[in-house]
Design a protein around this motif. Structure first.
Motif, PDB file in Angstrom:
ATOM      1  N   ARG A  13       7.549  32.817  -9.195  1.00 54.84           N
ATOM      2  CA  ARG A  13       7.356  32.684  -7.751  1.00 54.84           C
ATOM      3  C   ARG A  13       6.750  33.945  -7.142  1.00 54.84           C
ATOM      4  O   ARG A  13       7.318  35.027  -7.234  1.00 54.84           O
ATOM      5  CB  ARG A  13       8.706  32.391  -7.080  1.00 54.84           C
ATOM      6  N   ASN A  14       5.582  33.805  -6.505  1.00 52.69           N
ATOM      7  CA  ASN A  14       4.989  34.852  -5.648  1.00 52.69           C
ATOM      8  C   ASN A  14       4.775  36.183  -6.353  1.00 52.69           C
ATOM      9  O   ASN A  14       4.849  37.237  -5.723  1.00 52.69           O
ATOM     10  CB  ASN A  14       5.874  35.088  -4.417  1.00 52.69           C
ATOM     11  N   TYR A  22      17.144  39.713  -7.862  1.00 53.16           N
ATOM     12  CA  TYR A  22      16.175  39.725  -8.963  1.00 53.16           C
ATOM     13  C   TYR A  22      14.736  39.858  -8.460  1.00 53.16           C
ATOM     14  O   TYR A  22      14.383  39.351  -7.394  1.00 53.16           O
ATOM     15  CB  TYR A  22      16.278  38.432  -9.784  1.00 53.16           C
ATOM     16  N   PHE A  23      13.930  40.506  -9.284  1.00 54.21           N
ATOM     17  CA  PHE A  23      12.478  40.451  -9.132  1.00 54.21           C
ATOM     18  C   PHE A  23      11.964  39.543 -10.252  1.00 54.21           C
ATOM     19  O   PHE A  23      12.181  39.824 -11.441  1.00 54.21           O
ATOM     20  CB  PHE A  23      11.853  41.833  -9.241  1.00 54.21           C
ATOM     21  N   VAL A  24      11.282  38.469  -9.878  1.00 52.16           N
ATOM     22  CA  VAL A  24      10.861  37.488 -10.872  1.00 52.16           C
ATOM     23  C   VAL A  24       9.953  38.121 -11.916  1.00 52.16           C
ATOM     24  O   VAL A  24      10.072  37.847 -13.114  1.00 52.16           O
ATOM     25  CB  VAL A  24      10.161  36.296 -10.192  1.00 52.16           C
ATOM     26  N   PRO A  34       9.966  36.160 -16.046  1.00 56.15           N
ATOM     27  CA  PRO A  34      10.150  34.956 -15.236  1.00 56.15           C
ATOM     28  C   PRO A  34      11.153  33.962 -15.786  1.00 56.15           C
ATOM     29  O   PRO A  34      11.469  32.983 -15.127  1.00 56.15           O
ATOM     30  CB  PRO A  34       8.740  34.355 -15.218  1.00 56.15           C
ATOM     31  N   ILE A  35      11.670  34.213 -17.015  1.00 56.60           N
ATOM     32  CA  ILE A  35      12.638  33.283 -17.591  1.00 56.60           C
ATOM     33  C   ILE A  35      14.040  33.711 -17.178  1.00 56.60           C
ATOM     34  O   ILE A  35      14.457  34.844 -17.428  1.00 56.60           O
ATOM     35  CB  ILE A  35      12.541  33.248 -19.132  1.00 56.60           C
ATOM     36  N   PHE A  36      14.769  32.791 -16.547  1.00 60.20           N
ATOM     37  CA  PHE A  36      16.149  33.007 -16.127  1.00 60.20           C
ATOM     38  C   PHE A  36      17.001  31.835 -16.594  1.00 60.20           C
ATOM     39  O   PHE A  36      16.502  30.738 -16.822  1.00 60.20           O
ATOM     40  CB  PHE A  36      16.254  33.077 -14.589  1.00 60.20           C
ATOM     41  N   GLN A  41      22.009  32.221 -13.548  1.00 64.49           N
ATOM     42  CA  GLN A  41      21.494  33.315 -12.721  1.00 64.49           C
ATOM     43  C   GLN A  41      20.858  32.802 -11.426  1.00 64.49           C
ATOM     44  O   GLN A  41      20.993  33.405 -10.368  1.00 64.49           O
ATOM     45  CB  GLN A  41      20.451  34.118 -13.494  1.00 64.49           C
ATOM     46  N   MET A  42      20.151  31.694 -11.521  1.00 65.18           N
ATOM     47  CA  MET A  42      19.347  31.202 -10.396  1.00 65.18           C
ATOM     48  C   MET A  42      20.107  30.272  -9.458  1.00 65.18           C
ATOM     49  O   MET A  42      19.607  29.954  -8.375  1.00 65.18           O
ATOM     50  CB  MET A  42      18.118  30.460 -10.922  1.00 65.18           C
TER      51      MET A  42
END
Length: 284
Positions: free
Chosen positions: A244-245, A261-263, A268-270, A274-275
């Motif tokens: 994202r972004n 978090y910073f994606v 980018p894998i979480f 976590q999400m």
């Protein structure tokens, strides 16, 4: 020392390599796969499935793109790109022999080691199959290390489907099931019609023995997770690619922040665990 006097060292981006465009392959009417090769003897870096690069189109700009090729093929990098703006349009219109700046790879990868000895369920929507393709290559290359492999893929229409030949090839591998669906099939389509979650009725899931990996539009991932919750998949065994972004790839600009978090840097894998507090929040 006064805290106000403390100066933080600037976060410096990694150096940029220059790669040469080897080919541009048309996948669908608006989506293309670029193959990049070394330029002037500079080796291209190895990557883990799920990671991304920052690609710089000279004179246009830089953008994050997931690596979509085979991690076992050293010496080249593949990126599947949908043309949706100036930078992506500039990227897909490059000609063989032209140059591209490459930073990275960045970010976390898919949990292939943690999934060993388990069933693996891949769920992809649209161009979300591209970041998952390197993981599928690795799963099938080390097929004996996993139990069942299931790939569920949804696209808007048959003409929007990526890698159709490879989807058929993957489905012929032993203990590997590949199911596809489209939102709108048309008169010539003979497959499933409906959103990707409709394919869940065609697969047998053992929740406690399954690791799931998801990539696609966030609205699609939300509905997939609701289906997982209904079927009892543990939140720490569900992995998502957020993407994202992202702008800088080093956690400096703040555009991709989701809660703590910073994606670009933490993802980018979480895991869904976590999400979970952030995935339902729009415009975060």
């Amino acid at each position: 020392m006064n805290a106000a006097a403390v100066e933080l060292a600037p976060v410096m981006p990694p150096p940029m390599a220059v790669a040469r465009v080897a080919s541009v392959r048309k996948e669908t009417y608006d989506t293309f796969t670029l193959t990049l090769e070394p330029c002037d003897g500079q080796p291209l870096p190895a990557f883990a499935p799920g990671q991304f690069s920052m690609l710089y189109v000279f004179g246009v700009g830089e953008l994050p793109i997931s690596i979509s090729g085979d991690p076992n093929e050293a010496g080249r990098l593949l990126y599947t790109v949908r043309s949706v703006g100036n930078a992506t349009n500039g990227l897909v219109n490059l000609k063989p022999g032209q140059s591209v700046g490459v930073r990275g790879p960045f970010g976390t990868g898919w949990p292939l080691e943690a999934a060993r000895g388990r069933d693996v369920l891949i769920v992809a929507g649209g161009i979300g199959l591209a970041p998952l393709r390197p993981a599928i290559y690795e799963l099938l290359r080390h097929r004996d290390d996993y139990l069942r492999v299931m790939v569920l893929y949804g696209a808007r229409s048959p003409r929007d489907m990526l890698y159709r030949k490879q989807l058929a090839e993957w489905g012929r591998v032993r203990d590997t099931e590949v199911l596809t669906t489209v939102d709108y099939g048309g008169v010539s389509w003979r497959g499933h019609v409906g959103v990707v979650t409709t394919l869940f009725s065609h697969v047998r899931l053992q929740a406690s023995a399954t690791t799931a990996m998801i990539c696609g539009p966030e609205i699609m991932m939300r509905y997939v997770i609701r289906e997982f919750n209904r079927r009892g998949l543990p939140a720490d065994q569900v992995y998502l690619s957020m993407e994202r972004n992202m702008k800088c790839a080093i956690g400096s600009c703040g555009h991709c922040q989701m809660g703590p978090y910073f994606v670009c840097k933490d993802g980018p894998i979480f895991t869904y665990e976590q999400m979970r507090p952030w995935l339902e929040k729009y415009e975060l």
